[in-house]
Design a protein around this motif. Structure first.
Motif, PDB file in Angstrom:
ATOM      1  N   LYS B 256       0.842  -1.100  -0.083  1.00  0.00           N
ATOM      2  CA  LYS B 256      -0.102  -0.072   0.099  1.00  0.00           C
ATOM      3  C   LYS B 256       0.824   1.411  -0.049  1.00  0.00           C
ATOM      4  O   LYS B 256       0.614   2.139  -0.950  1.00  0.00           O
ATOM      5  CB  LYS B 256      -1.021   0.079   1.215  1.00  0.00           C
ATOM      6  CG  LYS B 256      -2.329  -0.585   0.939  1.00  0.00           C
ATOM      7  CD  LYS B 256      -3.049  -0.537   2.174  1.00  0.00           C
ATOM      8  CE  LYS B 256      -4.153   0.478   2.012  1.00  0.00           C
ATOM      9  NZ  LYS B 256      -5.396  -0.151   1.781  1.00  0.00           N
ATOM     10  N   ASN B 260       1.006   4.057  -3.149  1.00  0.00           N
ATOM     11  CA  ASN B 260       0.592   5.020  -2.884  1.00  0.00           C
ATOM     12  C   ASN B 260       1.660   6.293  -3.185  1.00  0.00           C
ATOM     13  O   ASN B 260       1.325   7.196  -3.797  1.00  0.00           O
ATOM     14  CB  ASN B 260       0.608   5.373  -1.555  1.00  0.00           C
ATOM     15  CG  ASN B 260      -0.564   6.430  -1.021  1.00  0.00           C
ATOM     16  OD1 ASN B 260      -0.921   7.246  -1.809  1.00  0.00           O
ATOM     17  ND2 ASN B 260      -0.808   6.403   0.177  1.00  0.00           N
ATOM     18  N   PHE B 302     -10.003  12.333  -1.123  1.00  0.00           N
ATOM     19  CA  PHE B 302     -10.812  11.081  -0.911  1.00  0.00           C
ATOM     20  C   PHE B 302     -10.045  10.136  -0.140  1.00  0.00           C
ATOM     21  O   PHE B 302     -10.609   9.440   0.751  1.00  0.00           O
ATOM     22  CB  PHE B 302     -11.292  10.633  -2.088  1.00  0.00           C
ATOM     23  CG  PHE B 302     -11.978   9.238  -1.749  1.00  0.00           C
ATOM     24  CD1 PHE B 302     -11.558   7.822  -2.346  1.00  0.00           C
ATOM     25  CD2 PHE B 302     -13.257   9.202  -1.310  1.00  0.00           C
ATOM     26  CE1 PHE B 302     -12.091   6.867  -2.132  1.00  0.00           C
ATOM     27  CE2 PHE B 302     -13.913   7.987  -1.221  1.00  0.00           C
ATOM     28  CZ  PHE B 302     -13.303   6.776  -1.573  1.00  0.00           C
ATOM     29  N   LEU B 303      -8.668   9.922  -0.438  1.00  0.00           N
ATOM     30  CA  LEU B 303      -7.994   8.933   0.283  1.00  0.00           C
ATOM     31  C   LEU B 303      -7.317   9.357   1.731  1.00  0.00           C
ATOM     32  O   LEU B 303      -7.520   8.733   2.440  1.00  0.00           O
ATOM     33  CB  LEU B 303      -6.612   8.529  -0.781  1.00  0.00           C
ATOM     34  CG  LEU B 303      -7.122   7.885  -1.957  1.00  0.00           C
ATOM     35  CD1 LEU B 303      -5.992   7.679  -2.772  1.00  0.00           C
ATOM     36  CD2 LEU B 303      -7.708   6.433  -1.482  1.00  0.00           C
ATOM     37  N   THR B 304      -7.389  10.635   1.552  1.00  0.00           N
ATOM     38  CA  THR B 304      -7.041  11.515   2.986  1.00  0.00           C
ATOM     39  C   THR B 304      -8.000  11.267   3.835  1.00  0.00           C
ATOM     40  O   THR B 304      -7.906  10.889   5.107  1.00  0.00           O
ATOM     41  CB  THR B 304      -6.669  12.930   2.986  1.00  0.00           C
ATOM     42  OG1 THR B 304      -5.578  13.090   1.849  1.00  0.00           O
ATOM     43  CG2 THR B 304      -6.007  13.398   3.918  1.00  0.00           C
ATOM     44  N   LYS B 305      -9.352  11.228   3.471  1.00  0.00           N
ATOM     45  CA  LYS B 305     -10.343  11.028   4.189  1.00  0.00           C
ATOM     46  C   LYS B 305     -10.493   9.655   4.782  1.00  0.00           C
ATOM     47  O   LYS B 305     -10.663   9.288   5.803  1.00  0.00           O
ATOM     48  CB  LYS B 305     -11.664  11.154   3.360  1.00  0.00           C
ATOM     49  CG  LYS B 305     -12.967  10.886   4.418  1.00  0.00           C
ATOM     50  CD  LYS B 305     -14.043  11.815   3.859  1.00  0.00           C
ATOM     51  CE  LYS B 305     -15.183  11.650   4.720  1.00  0.00           C
ATOM     52  NZ  LYS B 305     -15.830  10.372   4.636  1.00  0.00           N
ATOM     53  N   LYS B 306      -9.810   8.665   3.689  1.00  0.00           N
ATOM     54  CA  LYS B 306      -9.716   7.393   4.261  1.00  0.00           C
ATOM     55  C   LYS B 306      -8.366   7.198   4.998  1.00  0.00           C
ATOM     56  O   LYS B 306      -7.629   5.916   5.310  1.00  0.00           O
ATOM     57  CB  LYS B 306      -9.591   6.148   3.045  1.00  0.00           C
ATOM     58  CG  LYS B 306     -11.061   6.396   2.374  1.00  0.00           C
ATOM     59  CD  LYS B 306     -11.288   5.139   2.252  1.00  0.00           C
ATOM     60  CE  LYS B 306     -12.811   5.050   1.669  1.00  0.00           C
ATOM     61  NZ  LYS B 306     -13.327   3.679   1.341  1.00  0.00           N
ATOM     62  N   GLU B 307      -7.827   8.440   5.781  1.00  0.00           N
ATOM     63  CA  GLU B 307      -6.721   8.249   6.408  1.00  0.00           C
ATOM     64  C   GLU B 307      -5.370   7.713   5.860  1.00  0.00           C
ATOM     65  O   GLU B 307      -4.533   7.073   6.434  1.00  0.00           O
ATOM     66  CB  GLU B 307      -6.810   7.188   7.685  1.00  0.00           C
ATOM     67  CG  GLU B 307      -8.340   7.640   8.306  1.00  0.00           C
ATOM     68  CD  GLU B 307      -8.292   7.515   9.780  1.00  0.00           C
ATOM     69  OE1 GLU B 307      -9.217   8.228  10.406  1.00  0.00           O
ATOM     70  OE2 GLU B 307      -7.644   6.823  10.491  1.00  0.00           O
ATOM     71  N   SER B 308      -5.284   8.160   4.506  1.00  0.00           N
ATOM     72  CA  SER B 308      -3.874   7.962   3.949  1.00  0.00           C
ATOM     73  C   SER B 308      -3.023   8.942   3.956  1.00  0.00           C
ATOM     74  O   SER B 308      -3.116  10.016   3.563  1.00  0.00           O
ATOM     75  CB  SER B 308      -4.062   7.436   2.533  1.00  0.00           C
ATOM     76  OG  SER B 308      -2.706   7.697   1.657  1.00  0.00           O
TER      77      SER B 308
END
Lengths: 183, 364
Positions: B256, B260, B302-308
């Motif tokens: 991951k 990323n 969007f991915l930051t919202k998923k804590e990336s």
């Protein structure tokens, strides 16, 4: 896996040894069975970080007159760019010079394995614009001669001149460089 | 007695700290605290020894390599070759023997033998004036070391062999001689490493390095096949996204993170108009670059919202990329940044208010 430990370690240690010894076989064969050949050359003195100081050699036989190339090469250079070619040598005075370049491995002749590097001059032929002195660049695997750091080789590169003679042993198309002598 | 649970040093220290705090709050007593901590294996402090021996081995090995390069004339070449062979055998054998009593020092001796082997290869190249680039030397080094790493189940040796493979790839790039060979051999190396690591070793380090090798290999292939740079970057964008969304079971964290980073960089490059202009059918790259940038930023949000965390970092990098971009005039840029920032804060306020409302509703 404990009882296998000895076997594992022996196998692990063995392969590098085999590689090191194997690397010496062909060169030693060449040294013993090879024919002595002398080629005119010139050199630069750069440094290879793993193998140390060396002479970057440029040979007279690397610049090849177009009529020394076999016809297939002249007609279709792109196809021969990636393939193994063979340069047949002949003696002349004190040195050896290039007789011709062919695509098939010669028998009973003195030859060097080589490759076609730059051939834009051949395009001039197709356009009927060939100039008299056009030469094509051929490469043989002879370009490095390793020397010690405090050796006696000075930077003597003089474009166009071939001031040294390289002595080598030739065997089945492979050469082993033995010495570099000033003329 | 049951096997103790394994945790990292950091995790153990965290646990010990928090348990102590809980004990001080009298939620548990001392006996319970000891019982809880007793479940975990205390990680050993000897990591430092491992590191020193590793550095020592590397130093000695590099010293030998440099000595070979010096081509000292006083010692004859055959003599040097015998010393190398002897040195290799002695260090390897010495490591093998001392590994039982001194596992870390013994293993370090074996690492030295790996480097001596490498210098042996370069010595032979030097002795016989092998022409050409060093790429073949690195290939031979890899072929010697890879099986050793597998037989000894050593992740450091395997990672080193990946390093020599990468060197082989890089130094051999312009060599037209052996492209077909390179393609096959490298693929064999990569695949055998994946299989071995999956079945036997299970090292995250090896997975990480092998992924890097694989990516460089793909890059090498597309360069050799002369695919346009734009398509290459888009390809890596896809690969990165794929690694991120569908990581394999083993070490999925590694995949991951790497995925990323790969798609982050690829996306960043695609916000540059010149990159799009590489394609023959695009004259000015401004429009595709901007369109892509919008989609890209949305995806990152969007991915930051998923804590990336990495996606968040790339958002910042993209912001600064546009800040320093001279192609845009100051006034429009300033307006864009200010309005954009205000919009974001507005969004944040709106979400916070909405959540608060829901919270109050729940309480009622």
């Amino acid at each position: 896996m404990k009882y296998n430990r000895q076997k594992r370690y022996i196998f692990a240690a063995l392969i590098p040894i085999l590689i090191l010894l194997g690397m010496t076989v062909i060169p030693i064969l060449t040294l013993i069975n090879g024919e002595e050949v002398f080629l005119e050359a010139n050199y630069f003195t750069p440094r290879d970080i793993f193998r140390g100081q060396y002479l970057d050699l440029n040979y007279k036989i690397e610049q090849v007159d177009i009529d020394k190339l076999s016809d297939e090469i002249i007609k279709n250079p792109e196809e021969y760019e990636d393939r193994q070619l063979y340069g047949v040598l002949k003696g002349q005075d004190n040195y050896h010079v290039l007789d011709y370049i062919t695509t098939k491995k010669p028998k009973d002749k003195l030859f060097l394995k080589c490759r076609l590097v730059s051939y834009y001059q051949l395009k001039n032929i197709k356009n009927d614009k060939k100039r008299v002195d056009d030469k094509v660049h051929i490469e043989y695997a002879l370009d490095r001669y390793f020397i010690s750091e405090d050796g006696e080789f000075e930077d003597i590169f003089n474009s166009g001149d071939y001031n040294v003679v390289v002595k080598m042993k030739l065997y089945r198309g492979r050469a082993l460089l033995v010495d570099v002598i000033e003329k | 007695m049951d096997k103790k649970r394994q945790v990292t040093k950091r995790e153990y220290n965290f646990l010990a700290r928090e348990i102590k705090f809980i004990e001080e709050k009298n939620i548990i007593n001392r006996e319970q605290k000891d019982k809880i901590l007793g479940l975990y294996k205390r990680p050993d402090e000897t990591n430092f020894i491992k590191i020193i021996s590793l550095i020592g081995a590397i130093l000695v090995g590099l010293g030998v390599l440099t000595f070979i390069a010096s081509n000292w004339e006083i010692i004859s070449k055959p003599f040097k070759f015998s010393i190398i062979l002897l040195g290799y055998l002695l260090t390897f054998f010495g490591g093998y023997k001392s590994e039982d009593q001194y596992p870390k020092t013994g293993r370090a001796l074996i690492y030295i033998s790996v480097l001596i082997f490498g210098s042996g290869i370069f010595l032979v190249g030097q002795m016989f004036n092998y022409g050409g680039e060093v790429d073949r030397a690195f290939l031979l080094w890899t072929i010697g070391i890879l099986p050793m790493g597998m037989f000894l189940m050593d992740k450091y040796i395997l990672t080193f062999s990946i390093g020599t493979s990468i060197m082989y790839l890089i130094t051999g790039m312009d060599t037209y001689l052996s492209m077909d060979w390179t393609v096959v051999v490298l693929l064999a190396i990569i695949v055998s490493l994946y299989i071995y690591n999956n079945k036997l070793l299970n090292s995250a380090l090896v997975t990480l390095s092998n992924n890097i090798l694989l990516l460089l290999y793909i890059l090498y292939l597309v360069i050799e096949w002369r695919i346009s740079a734009t398509y290459v970057i888009i390809l890596f964008l896809g690969i990165g996204l794929f690694m991120y969304i569908f990581p394999f079971k083993t070490h999925n964290k590694v995949l991951k993170i790497q995925g990323n980073i790969v798609f982050g960089f690829s996306g960043l490059l695609l916000t540059i108009p010149n990159v799009w202009e590489e394609l023959s059918y695009i004259d000015t790259g401004n429009i595709p670059a901007l369109l892509f940038a919008i989609l890209y930023i949305l995806l990152l949000f969007f991915l930051t919202k998923k804590e990336s965390l990495i996606s968040l970092i790339f958002i910042f990098i993209t912001i600064f990329r546009y800040y320093f971009d001279r192609a845009y005039d100051f006034m429009p840029k300033s307006l864009f940044f200010i309005i954009g920032g205000i919009l974001l804060i507005g969004f944040g306020y709106y979400f916070e208010r909405a959540r608060k409302r829901i919270g109050e509703r729940d309480e009622i």
